[in-house]
Design an enzyme around this catalytic site. Structure first.
Site, PDB file in Angstrom:
ATOM      1  N   ASP A  84       0.810  -1.217   0.000  1.00 43.69           N
ATOM      2  CA  ASP A  84       0.000   0.000   0.000  1.00 43.69           C
ATOM      3  C   ASP A  84       0.844   1.269   0.000  1.00 43.69           C
ATOM      4  OD1 ASP A  84       0.941  -0.389   2.568  1.00 43.69           O
ATOM      5  OD2 ASP A  84      -1.017  -0.790   3.445  1.00 43.69           O
ATOM      6  N   ASN A 142      -7.633  -2.590  14.185  1.00 46.21           N
ATOM      7  CA  ASN A 142      -9.025  -2.932  13.837  1.00 46.21           C
ATOM      8  C   ASN A 142      -9.112  -4.148  12.907  1.00 46.21           C
ATOM      9  OD1 ASN A 142      -8.139  -1.906  11.414  1.00 46.21           O
ATOM     10  ND2 ASN A 142      -9.788  -0.408  11.156  1.00 46.21           N
ATOM     11  N   HIS A 193      -7.335  -4.591  10.108  1.00 38.52           N
ATOM     12  CA  HIS A 193      -7.087  -4.387   8.676  1.00 38.52           C
ATOM     13  C   HIS A 193      -5.767  -5.032   8.248  1.00 38.52           C
ATOM     14  CE1 HIS A 193      -5.083  -0.263   9.631  1.00 38.52           C
ATOM     15  NE2 HIS A 193      -4.131  -1.026   9.143  1.00 38.52           N
ATOM     16  N   GLU A 241      -9.873  -1.841   5.060  1.00 36.35           N
ATOM     17  CA  GLU A 241     -10.604  -1.545   6.291  1.00 36.35           C
ATOM     18  C   GLU A 241     -11.824  -2.460   6.413  1.00 36.35           C
ATOM     19  OE1 GLU A 241      -9.139   0.243   8.358  1.00 36.35           O
ATOM     20  OE2 GLU A 241      -8.617   2.260   7.692  1.00 36.35           O
TER      21      GLU A 241
END
Ligand code: GLP
Length: 244
Positions: free
Chosen positions: A67, A136, A138, A143
């Site tokens: 990314d 979280n 990811h 997400e």
């Protein structure tokens, strides 16, 4: 999914290094998928020392990163391109044309996503993908809510992810709002995957990962339950809330 439980960050980095080293020694033309963040830094340090002591060469290898932030040029100190040069590429013999990272400043981001997918395909796909995990759940910047068959795309980062990554920036407002990330579908096409997790801040995500046995879109890392060759290397703190 196989779990390698280790004591701490150093032991996690040693185990990850052992796998990458073995695969690169067996196949010098290995295509790696690489991650950024604090988690893989120890792995990259070990790869650099293996190169320096003549045990490993990256000359014929390739790499694709997961990314990049939208809006940050490759020479921006918080860009993932800069991170990768600082921690790995500038210190090993991987030729400049053999690593690729999505460009966060491409004039047409959709075109850049398509270019990136095509480049991975043209390289014959990713042999070994290294992943970290966000608090979280990811992976890359996928997400919660990301679909299983997603390919490289632009995402809007959640507030919690921007907060988690704010430590790398001078001011929290400087954290970009968007990123380009390989999709879950891109990641799952890798032939083998290692997911690294260290520290208490990952304990909840790890507990959720191991409480599931199939994909739940609320926890993107759970997509890894759909892949046949995944190693999870996690330390005691990251596994502190996992009930075995
Ligand atoms: C970022 C990256 C992820 C990384 C995650 C965890 O959001 N996009 O690829 O895995 O952070 O980062 P860290 O290793 O610093 O905890």
């Amino acid at each position: 999914m196989r779990l390698i439980r280790v004591k701490d960050y150093a032991a996690m980095s040693d185990e990850a290094f052992a796998i990458v080293y073995e695969r690169m020694s067996t196949n010098p033309r290995l295509t790696l998928g690489l991650a950024t963040g604090s988690t893989p830094v120890g792995l990259y340090e070990r790869l650099v020392s293996a190169y320096r002591t003549g045990k490993l060469s990256f000359r014929e290898a390739r790499s694709f990163n997961l990314d990049e932030y939208v809006g940050l040029a490759p020479d921006h100190p918080q860009s993932y391109a800069y991170f990768m040069r600082e921690h790995l590429f500038d210190h090993v013999d991987l030729p400049a044309g053999r690593w690729d990272i999505p460009s966060g400043i491409a004039p047409d981001l959709a075109e850049e996503c398509a270019r990136y997918e095509a480049a991975i395909e043209a390289a014959g796909g990713i042999d070994l993908q290294v992943l970290g995990i966000g608090p979280n759940g990811h992976i890359g910047f996928n997400e919660p809510g990301t679909s299983l068959d997603s390919r490289t795309h632009v995402v809007e980062l959640t507030e919690s992810t921007r907060r988690a990554n704010a430590r790398f920036f001078d001011r929290p407002e400087e954290v970009p709002t968007h990123a380009i990330t390989m999709g879950l579908g891109t990641i799952l096409r890798a032939r083998e995957i290692i997911l690294l997790a260290s520290g208490e801040s990952k304990a909840e995500a790890m507990a959720r990962l191991f409480s599931l046995n199939d994909f739940d879109p609320e926890l993107p890392a759970s997509s890894l339950h759909r892949h046949p060759e995944v190693w999870v290397i996690a330390d005691e703190a990251a596994l502190s809330r996992v009930r075995v």
